[in-house]
Design an enzyme around this catalytic site. Sequence first.
Site, PDB file in Angstrom:
ATOM      1  N   CYS A  31      -1.370   9.181   5.358  1.00  0.00           N
ATOM      2  CA  CYS A  31      -2.751   9.345   4.874  1.00  0.00           C
ATOM      3  C   CYS A  31      -3.678   9.944   5.935  1.00  0.00           C
ATOM      4  CB  CYS A  31      -3.301   8.015   4.382  1.00  0.00           C
ATOM      5  SG  CYS A  31      -2.365   7.330   3.022  1.00  0.00           S
ATOM      6  N   HIS A  41     -11.097   9.030   4.144  1.00  0.00           N
ATOM      7  CA  HIS A  41      -9.859   8.970   3.356  1.00  0.00           C
ATOM      8  C   HIS A  41     -10.106   8.017   2.185  1.00  0.00           C
ATOM      9  CE1 HIS A  41      -5.892   8.367   1.973  1.00  0.00           C
ATOM     10  NE2 HIS A  41      -5.770   7.157   2.485  1.00  0.00           N
ATOM     11  N   ASN A  92      -5.625   7.283  -4.353  1.00  0.00           N
ATOM     12  CA  ASN A  92      -5.287   7.640  -2.969  1.00  0.00           C
ATOM     13  C   ASN A  92      -4.282   8.791  -3.002  1.00  0.00           C
ATOM     14  OD1 ASN A  92      -4.292   7.815  -0.380  1.00  0.00           O
ATOM     15  ND2 ASN A  92      -4.067   5.605  -0.083  1.00  0.00           N
TER      16      ASN A  92
HETATM   17  N1  ACO Z   1      -2.460  -5.681 -11.229  1.00  0.00           N
HETATM   18  C1  ACO Z   1      -2.654  -7.007 -11.382  1.00  0.00           C
HETATM   19  N2  ACO Z   1      -2.404  -7.892 -10.415  1.00  0.00           N
HETATM   20  C2  ACO Z   1      -1.924  -7.434  -9.254  1.00  0.00           C
HETATM   21  C3  ACO Z   1      -1.693  -6.060  -9.024  1.00  0.00           C
HETATM   22  C4  ACO Z   1      -1.995  -5.171 -10.070  1.00  0.00           C
HETATM   23  N3  ACO Z   1      -1.814  -3.836  -9.961  1.00  0.00           N
HETATM   24  N4  ACO Z   1      -1.248  -5.893  -7.757  1.00  0.00           N
HETATM   25  C5  ACO Z   1      -1.196  -7.115  -7.208  1.00  0.00           C
HETATM   26  N5  ACO Z   1      -1.590  -8.044  -8.103  1.00  0.00           N
HETATM   27  C6  ACO Z   1      -1.687  -9.479  -7.923  1.00  0.00           C
HETATM   28  C7  ACO Z   1      -0.794  -9.990  -6.834  1.00  0.00           C
HETATM   29  O1  ACO Z   1       0.531 -10.170  -7.298  1.00  0.00           O
HETATM   30  C8  ACO Z   1      -1.460 -11.292  -6.476  1.00  0.00           C
HETATM   31  O2  ACO Z   1      -1.099 -12.258  -7.422  1.00  0.00           O
HETATM   32  P1  ACO Z   1      -0.806 -13.778  -6.951  1.00  0.00           P
HETATM   33  O3  ACO Z   1      -2.109 -14.263  -6.378  1.00  0.00           O
HETATM   34  O4  ACO Z   1      -0.406 -14.419  -8.228  1.00  0.00           O
HETATM   35  O5  ACO Z   1       0.299 -13.676  -5.936  1.00  0.00           O
HETATM   36  C9  ACO Z   1      -2.947 -10.986  -6.674  1.00  0.00           C
HETATM   37  O6  ACO Z   1      -3.004  -9.817  -7.508  1.00  0.00           O
HETATM   38  C10 ACO Z   1      -3.679 -10.704  -5.385  1.00  0.00           C
HETATM   39  O7  ACO Z   1      -2.922  -9.788  -4.609  1.00  0.00           O
HETATM   40  P2  ACO Z   1      -3.393  -9.298  -3.204  1.00  0.00           P
HETATM   41  O8  ACO Z   1      -2.383  -8.323  -2.664  1.00  0.00           O
HETATM   42  O9  ACO Z   1      -3.760 -10.442  -2.365  1.00  0.00           O
HETATM   43  O10 ACO Z   1      -4.734  -8.504  -3.636  1.00  0.00           O
HETATM   44  P3  ACO Z   1      -5.804  -7.820  -2.748  1.00  0.00           P
HETATM   45  O11 ACO Z   1      -7.136  -8.318  -3.104  1.00  0.00           O
HETATM   46  O12 ACO Z   1      -5.426  -7.799  -1.292  1.00  0.00           O
HETATM   47  O13 ACO Z   1      -5.746  -6.307  -3.262  1.00  0.00           O
HETATM   48  C11 ACO Z   1      -4.846  -4.186  -2.614  1.00  0.00           C
HETATM   49  C12 ACO Z   1      -4.529  -5.574  -3.149  1.00  0.00           C
HETATM   50  C13 ACO Z   1      -5.698  -3.451  -3.627  1.00  0.00           C
HETATM   51  C14 ACO Z   1      -3.513  -3.453  -2.433  1.00  0.00           C
HETATM   52  C15 ACO Z   1      -5.576  -4.309  -1.274  1.00  0.00           C
HETATM   53  O14 ACO Z   1      -4.926  -5.170  -0.413  1.00  0.00           O
HETATM   54  C16 ACO Z   1      -5.719  -2.986  -0.597  1.00  0.00           C
HETATM   55  O15 ACO Z   1      -6.378  -2.089  -1.087  1.00  0.00           O
HETATM   56  N6  ACO Z   1      -5.123  -2.810   0.578  1.00  0.00           N
HETATM   57  C17 ACO Z   1      -5.185  -1.549   1.290  1.00  0.00           C
HETATM   58  C18 ACO Z   1      -3.944  -0.844   1.021  1.00  0.00           C
HETATM   59  C19 ACO Z   1      -4.113   0.615   0.898  1.00  0.00           C
HETATM   60  O16 ACO Z   1      -5.114   1.159   0.499  1.00  0.00           O
HETATM   61  N7  ACO Z   1      -3.044   1.307   1.235  1.00  0.00           N
HETATM   62  C20 ACO Z   1      -2.994   2.718   1.074  1.00  0.00           C
HETATM   63  C21 ACO Z   1      -2.321   3.362   2.177  1.00  0.00           C
HETATM   64  S1  ACO Z   1      -3.071   3.062   3.701  1.00  0.00           S
HETATM   65  C22 ACO Z   1      -4.524   3.694   3.558  1.00  0.00           C
HETATM   66  O17 ACO Z   1      -4.637   4.658   2.874  1.00  0.00           O
HETATM   67  C23 ACO Z   1      -5.637   3.083   4.279  1.00  0.00           C
END
Ligand code: ACO
Length: 323
Positions: free
Chosen positions: A114, A250, A280
């Site tokens: 990214c 980004h 993304n």
């Molecule tokens: N739909 C519904 N529920 C979901 C989904 C989905 N698509 N994905 C995960 N969940 C659930 C999980 O299973 C979890 O359930 P549980 O509590 O029963 O175990 C719950 O939602 C919470 O999951 P978390 O991973 O804790 O959710 P979080 O609030 O952290 O959000 C996310 C997840 C959106 C991925 C966040 O962590 C994030 O944006 N991280 C940054 C990652 C990123 O952007 N990476 C891209 C590459 S790097 C970059 O570009 C910077």
Amino acid sequence: MPLRSKITGTGAHLPDQVVTNDDLAKKVDTSDEWIVERTGIRERRIVREGETTSALAFQAAENALEAAGLTGQDIDLVVVATTTPDNTFPSTATKVQAMLGMDHGAAFDVQAVCSGFVYALSVADNFIRAGQTKRALVIGAEVFSKILDWEDRTTCVLFGDGAGAVVLEAQEVEEGEQTGILSTHLHSDGKLRDLLYVDGGPGTNGQVGHVRMLGREVFRHAVTNLASVVGEALEANGLTQDDIDWLVPHQANKRILDGTARKLGLPAERVVVTVDRHANTSAASVPLALDEAVRDGRIKAGDLVLMEAMGGGLTWGAALVRW
Ligand code: ACO
């Protein structure tokens, strides 16, 4: 007189196929509400069968060249930032070079996931500063849909496909004159590899592999590292956050954008946001957002534009530009 890189054209290209959150909810256990609330993403573009990174990159490059009033023959360096090349080799950049009808110059890919566009911009800028290149095409292009596990709801809802490009031209400036690309700042920490990686490749199982991510950890590092590298870029140029006209980040997640803007004390109106429509797009996200803000007239001559990104590696970086 010192040489600096001026961005003289921007371009973008997106696949025509729109995939909404509701479309994804038919494939995996997710919902529009969850995706919008956690990420700000509403829809993304996904390539159709046979649509490649080089094809997207070529269209974005053509649009950037048109904006700059140039053709491929005027360019002597093509750098493509991509994690999803058409083939393991040759580079996607050499394919784009051929598609542009260029029979001279050099072309190669840069791989920083990214952060790829910021890395590629830095490489091309340094070629120009060194006097080795007069006009460069810097492209970020991805078909991330090809490396997603479409059964993994924690990753497949986050990404999209697309390409963006800029034309850089060498310009002689007065000593100390702040114009064009002012500085670029790159970082990586390979110890954090396991937070975000693809579980395939020629050196592992020979398969293309799929994106694996510890989302929460990535999120935490993103806000800290981005705020830090932005501070570094401003300090290197004797500027402060109040001088920034446009932040072009980004586009990973609206909450990361908001968190970074808040840390910088930047009002939301000065942040260019496309993540709601593009999701993304990895290395393509910064040039896609940049092109949108240039074409709709938000970014104007003289504006201070700050680009930043973080991605797998982990890698992160920033570029400060006086437009
Ligand atoms: N739909 C519904 N529920 C979901 C989904 C989905 N698509 N994905 C995960 N969940 C659930 C999980 O299973 C979890 O359930 P549980 O509590 O029963 O175990 C719950 O939602 C919470 O999951 P978390 O991973 O804790 O959710 P979080 O609030 O952290 O959000 C996310 C997840 C959106 C991925 C966040 O962590 C994030 O944006 N991280 C940054 C990652 C990123 O952007 N990476 C891209 C590459 S790097 C970059 O570009 C910077």
